[in-house]
Write a protein that holds these residues in place. Sequence first.
Motif, PDB file in Angstrom:
ATOM      1  N   GLN A  28      47.654  51.490  23.025  1.00  0.00           N
ATOM      2  CA  GLN A  28      47.920  51.570  24.479  1.00  0.00           C
ATOM      3  C   GLN A  28      47.293  52.827  25.104  1.00  0.00           C
ATOM      4  OE1 GLN A  28      50.594  51.005  22.296  1.00  0.00           O
ATOM      5  NE2 GLN A  28      50.777  48.823  22.754  1.00  0.00           N
ATOM      6  N   ARG A  29      46.660  53.625  24.276  1.00  0.00           N
ATOM      7  CA  ARG A  29      46.162  54.917  24.750  1.00  0.00           C
ATOM      8  C   ARG A  29      44.708  54.778  25.222  1.00  0.00           C
ATOM      9  NH1 ARG A  29      47.782  60.637  25.242  1.00  0.00           N
ATOM     10  NH2 ARG A  29      45.819  61.381  26.017  1.00  0.00           N
ATOM     11  N   PHE A  30      44.423  55.227  26.419  1.00  0.00           N
ATOM     12  CA  PHE A  30      43.050  55.266  26.933  1.00  0.00           C
ATOM     13  C   PHE A  30      42.582  56.710  26.868  1.00  0.00           C
ATOM     14  CE2 PHE A  30      44.418  51.293  28.649  1.00  0.00           C
ATOM     15  CZ  PHE A  30      43.256  50.546  28.847  1.00  0.00           C
ATOM     16  N   SER A  31      41.312  56.917  26.614  1.00  0.00           N
ATOM     17  CA  SER A  31      40.807  58.291  26.661  1.00  0.00           C
ATOM     18  C   SER A  31      40.523  58.623  28.126  1.00  0.00           C
ATOM     19  CB  SER A  31      39.544  58.439  25.824  1.00  0.00           C
ATOM     20  OG  SER A  31      38.460  57.808  26.481  1.00  0.00           O
ATOM     21  N   TYR A  32      40.682  59.899  28.443  1.00  0.00           N
ATOM     22  CA  TYR A  32      40.406  60.321  29.823  1.00  0.00           C
ATOM     23  C   TYR A  32      38.933  60.078  30.140  1.00  0.00           C
ATOM     24  CZ  TYR A  32      40.270  63.015  34.092  1.00  0.00           C
ATOM     25  OH  TYR A  32      40.096  63.391  35.394  1.00  0.00           O
ATOM     26  N   LYS A  33      38.103  60.261  29.114  1.00  0.00           N
ATOM     27  CA  LYS A  33      36.657  60.062  29.317  1.00  0.00           C
ATOM     28  C   LYS A  33      36.372  58.624  29.776  1.00  0.00           C
ATOM     29  CE  LYS A  33      32.310  60.864  26.886  1.00  0.00           C
ATOM     30  NZ  LYS A  33      31.717  61.181  25.599  1.00  0.00           N
ATOM     31  N   ALA A  34      37.046  57.648  29.117  1.00  0.00           N
ATOM     32  CA  ALA A  34      36.821  56.235  29.477  1.00  0.00           C
ATOM     33  C   ALA A  34      37.271  55.974  30.914  1.00  0.00           C
ATOM     34  CB  ALA A  34      37.567  55.327  28.512  1.00  0.00           C
ATOM     35  N   LEU A  35      38.405  56.580  31.301  1.00  0.00           N
ATOM     36  CA  LEU A  35      38.922  56.347  32.664  1.00  0.00           C
ATOM     37  C   LEU A  35      38.067  57.076  33.702  1.00  0.00           C
ATOM     38  CD1 LEU A  35      42.783  56.575  32.025  1.00  0.00           C
ATOM     39  CD2 LEU A  35      41.291  54.562  32.028  1.00  0.00           C
ATOM     40  N   TYR A  36      37.580  58.248  33.303  1.00  0.00           N
ATOM     41  CA  TYR A  36      36.721  59.026  34.198  1.00  0.00           C
ATOM     42  C   TYR A  36      35.451  58.223  34.500  1.00  0.00           C
ATOM     43  CZ  TYR A  36      34.310  63.155  36.007  1.00  0.00           C
ATOM     44  OH  TYR A  36      33.650  64.044  36.806  1.00  0.00           O
ATOM     45  N   LYS A  37      34.889  57.660  33.437  1.00  0.00           N
ATOM     46  CA  LYS A  37      33.648  56.882  33.621  1.00  0.00           C
ATOM     47  C   LYS A  37      33.926  55.602  34.408  1.00  0.00           C
ATOM     48  CE  LYS A  37      30.899  58.985  30.336  1.00  0.00           C
ATOM     49  NZ  LYS A  37      29.808  59.101  29.545  1.00  0.00           N
ATOM     50  N   THR A  39      36.047  55.016  36.684  1.00  0.00           N
ATOM     51  CA  THR A  39      36.312  55.245  38.112  1.00  0.00           C
ATOM     52  C   THR A  39      35.208  56.079  38.783  1.00  0.00           C
ATOM     53  OG1 THR A  39      37.581  57.205  37.535  1.00  0.00           O
ATOM     54  CG2 THR A  39      38.845  55.174  37.815  1.00  0.00           C
ATOM     55  N   LYS A  40      34.071  56.185  38.099  1.00  0.00           N
ATOM     56  CA  LYS A  40      32.934  56.990  38.581  1.00  0.00           C
ATOM     57  C   LYS A  40      33.377  58.423  38.865  1.00  0.00           C
ATOM     58  CE  LYS A  40      30.845  52.942  40.729  1.00  0.00           C
ATOM     59  NZ  LYS A  40      30.691  52.210  41.960  1.00  0.00           N
ATOM     60  N   ARG A  58      40.343  52.281  41.754  1.00  0.00           N
ATOM     61  CA  ARG A  58      39.840  51.094  41.052  1.00  0.00           C
ATOM     62  C   ARG A  58      38.813  51.559  40.032  1.00  0.00           C
ATOM     63  NH1 ARG A  58      36.486  50.067  45.588  1.00  0.00           N
ATOM     64  NH2 ARG A  58      38.302  49.274  46.653  1.00  0.00           N
ATOM     65  N   GLY A  59      38.635  50.742  38.979  1.00  0.00           N
ATOM     66  CA  GLY A  59      37.655  51.133  37.964  1.00  0.00           C
ATOM     67  C   GLY A  59      37.158  49.926  37.194  1.00  0.00           C
ATOM     68  N   LYS A  60      36.094  50.175  36.425  1.00  0.00           N
ATOM     69  CA  LYS A  60      35.545  49.111  35.575  1.00  0.00           C
ATOM     70  C   LYS A  60      35.248  49.719  34.211  1.00  0.00           C
ATOM     71  CE  LYS A  60      31.823  45.747  35.801  1.00  0.00           C
ATOM     72  NZ  LYS A  60      30.590  45.464  36.511  1.00  0.00           N
ATOM     73  N   LEU A  61      35.886  49.174  33.178  1.00  0.00           N
ATOM     74  CA  LEU A  61      35.707  49.707  31.827  1.00  0.00           C
ATOM     75  C   LEU A  61      34.358  49.260  31.255  1.00  0.00           C
ATOM     76  CD1 LEU A  61      39.299  48.968  30.442  1.00  0.00           C
ATOM     77  CD2 LEU A  61      38.357  51.222  31.034  1.00  0.00           C
ATOM     78  N   SER A  62      33.971  49.870  30.134  1.00  0.00           N
ATOM     79  CA  SER A  62      32.676  49.486  29.535  1.00  0.00           C
ATOM     80  C   SER A  62      32.700  48.022  29.091  1.00  0.00           C
ATOM     81  CB  SER A  62      32.339  50.411  28.367  1.00  0.00           C
ATOM     82  OG  SER A  62      33.416  50.400  27.465  1.00  0.00           O
ATOM     83  N   SER A  63      33.917  47.480  28.865  1.00  0.00           N
ATOM     84  CA  SER A  63      34.033  46.054  28.504  1.00  0.00           C
ATOM     85  C   SER A  63      33.857  45.142  29.722  1.00  0.00           C
ATOM     86  CB  SER A  63      35.429  45.796  27.928  1.00  0.00           C
ATOM     87  OG  SER A  63      36.400  46.060  28.938  1.00  0.00           O
ATOM     88  N   ALA A  65      35.993  44.982  32.119  1.00  0.00           N
ATOM     89  CA  ALA A  65      37.317  44.652  32.681  1.00  0.00           C
ATOM     90  C   ALA A  65      37.583  45.533  33.901  1.00  0.00           C
ATOM     91  CB  ALA A  65      38.393  44.886  31.623  1.00  0.00           C
ATOM     92  N   HIS A  66      38.113  44.908  34.952  1.00  0.00           N
ATOM     93  CA  HIS A  66      38.442  45.658  36.164  1.00  0.00           C
ATOM     94  C   HIS A  66      39.865  46.207  36.039  1.00  0.00           C
ATOM     95  CE1 HIS A  66      34.890  44.552  38.494  1.00  0.00           C
ATOM     96  NE2 HIS A  66      34.925  43.452  37.736  1.00  0.00           N
ATOM     97  N   ILE A  67      40.038  47.460  36.369  1.00  0.00           N
ATOM     98  CA  ILE A  67      41.348  48.105  36.211  1.00  0.00           C
ATOM     99  C   ILE A  67      41.728  48.880  37.466  1.00  0.00           C
ATOM    100  CG2 ILE A  67      41.290  48.360  33.700  1.00  0.00           C
ATOM    101  CD1 ILE A  67      40.309  51.278  34.185  1.00  0.00           C
ATOM    102  N   ALA A  68      43.005  49.218  37.550  1.00  0.00           N
ATOM    103  CA  ALA A  68      43.476  50.166  38.567  1.00  0.00           C
ATOM    104  C   ALA A  68      44.110  51.317  37.785  1.00  0.00           C
ATOM    105  CB  ALA A  68      44.504  49.507  39.473  1.00  0.00           C
ATOM    106  N   VAL A  69      43.804  52.545  38.181  1.00  0.00           N
ATOM    107  CA  VAL A  69      44.331  53.720  37.476  1.00  0.00           C
ATOM    108  C   VAL A  69      45.196  54.520  38.437  1.00  0.00           C
ATOM    109  CG1 VAL A  69      43.749  55.792  36.155  1.00  0.00           C
ATOM    110  CG2 VAL A  69      42.207  53.818  36.119  1.00  0.00           C
ATOM    111  N   LYS A  70      46.467  54.682  38.069  1.00  0.00           N
ATOM    112  CA  LYS A  70      47.403  55.434  38.910  1.00  0.00           C
ATOM    113  C   LYS A  70      47.580  56.823  38.326  1.00  0.00           C
ATOM    114  CE  LYS A  70      50.887  53.026  40.743  1.00  0.00           C
ATOM    115  NZ  LYS A  70      52.186  52.425  41.093  1.00  0.00           N
ATOM    116  N   ARG A  71      47.251  57.847  39.093  1.00  0.00           N
ATOM    117  CA  ARG A  71      47.405  59.237  38.626  1.00  0.00           C
ATOM    118  C   ARG A  71      48.708  59.781  39.187  1.00  0.00           C
ATOM    119  NH1 ARG A  71      41.645  62.176  38.181  1.00  0.00           N
ATOM    120  NH2 ARG A  71      42.974  63.606  37.030  1.00  0.00           N
ATOM    121  N   VAL A  72      49.578  60.253  38.303  1.00  0.00           N
ATOM    122  CA  VAL A  72      50.901  60.717  38.720  1.00  0.00           C
ATOM    123  C   VAL A  72      51.141  62.120  38.183  1.00  0.00           C
ATOM    124  CG1 VAL A  72      53.354  60.133  38.680  1.00  0.00           C
ATOM    125  CG2 VAL A  72      51.679  58.332  38.337  1.00  0.00           C
ATOM    126  N   ALA A  73      51.625  63.013  39.020  1.00  0.00           N
ATOM    127  CA  ALA A  73      51.955  64.364  38.538  1.00  0.00           C
ATOM    128  C   ALA A  73      53.244  64.289  37.730  1.00  0.00           C
ATOM    129  CB  ALA A  73      52.130  65.302  39.725  1.00  0.00           C
TER     130      ALA A  73
END
Length: 329
Positions: A28-37, A39-40, A58-63, A65-73
Motif C-alpha cells: 500500500q506504500r507509494f514512494s514520494y518520487k512516484a507521486l511527485y512524478k 503529479t508533475k 490529479r496524477g498519472k502513474l507510470s502504469s 493509472a489515473h490517481i488523485a493525491v490528497k496531501r494532509v498535514a
Amino acid sequence: MGAALRSMYANSKYEEVREEWEEDYSPQRFSYKALYKATKGFKESELLGTEANGTVYRGKLSSNAHIAVKRVALDAEQDTKHLVSQIVGIGKLRHKNLVQLLGYCRRKGELLLVYDYMPYGNLDDFLFNEEKPKLSWSQRFHIIKGVASALLYLHEQIFLHRDVKAANVLLDEDLNGRLDFGLAMFGTNRNPMLGSVGYVAPELIITGMPTTKADVYSFGALLLEFACGRMFIEHPGKPEEFNLISWVCHCSKRGNLIGARDARLEGDYVSKEIEIVLKLGLLCVQYNPEDRPSMAQVVSYLEGKDVLPEMPPDTPGISIPTPYHEVLA
Ligand SMILES: Nc1ncnc2c1ncn2[C@@H]1O[C@H](COP(=O)(O)OP(=O)(O)OP(=O)(O)O)[C@@H](O)[C@H]1O
C-alpha cells in the motif's frame, strides 16, 4: 538497516519517512518520487482543490493509472502507527460505489493519500452550481442508490463514514456515485466527531459519539438535496425554506409533496421515485435516532422491495423545530 529505512532519499526533494514497522504495508506504500512524478511535481495545473483538511492533485502513474493525491498535514501528537493501520484497513474495502483508497506515502509532518481518480469531481458542483450541467432524474436516482449501497456495505464491515455529504460523493467515468472517504473516517479531521455542518445528526452535537444512525441522518439530508437540488441548510429568508426539512414538510402540508423537487428538473422526473426519495429523506432525518431506518432498510425502500411507512408532515420529530435547528439559526 533501521536508520536507513527511516528516511529515504535524505536531503533530496524526494525525501520521505519510512519506518521498519511499515514493512508489512509495502503493497500500500507509494514512494514520494512516484507521486511527485505522477503529479508533475505537484504542479498548480494539476490541483483539484484545496479544502480545510488538505490539498488534492490529479496524477498519472507510470502504469498510466489515473490517481488523485490528497496531501494532509499531520499533527505532531498524531498516532501515526494507528493512522497508517486505519488507512491500510480502509484500503482493503472493495465496493463499486466507493472511491478506492490505493495507498499512502509519508513525509515529515505530512501524509499523502492516493485514490482512484474520479473524472467528474464531486456532486456538490452538479447539484448546487447553476453553471454545471444538471443531472437528469434517472442519473440522480442511480447515484443515490449506489451511494446507499456503499454506505450499507461500510456499516456491514463495521465502519462508520462520519461525513456523508454531497462533497464526498464523487462521480466516475460512467456517472456512478462513489462515496469518498473523508478525513473524518481517519480521525484526522479538525472536527473529528462532528462531520460537516448541515449534515450532522442532532444527538452528535450532544454526545459526540458517531453511530450508524448518525450516518443515516446525513444520508437523509443528502437524499433531500438530491430531490430538491438545494443545500440542506440555506438562509433564503422564508422560515419554511430555512432547511430542507421545513421546505419538504411545508410542501407536503399543502398536499404537494413533489412540489419540493428541483425546479431545474422541469418535466424530467418520475413522480413515484421523487416521492420515495423525499419521504425516505424525512424518515432518515428524524430527531430520534431509533426512529430512523437502518441502511439495509434504506436500500430496500430505494429498490422498491419495501413500502415506506406513511409519515404525516406533522409527525413529532420531523417538522417541529429542534434544539439543533435553534443552534444553527
Ligand atoms: N479521487 C478524486 N478524484 C477526483 N477529484 C477528487 C478526488 N478526491 C477529491 N477530489 C476533488 O478535490 C477537491 C478537494 O477534495 P477534498 O476531499 O479534500 O474535499 P472535502 O470533501 O471538502 O474534504 P474532506 O472530505 O476531507 O473533508 C474536491 O473538488 C474534490 O472533488
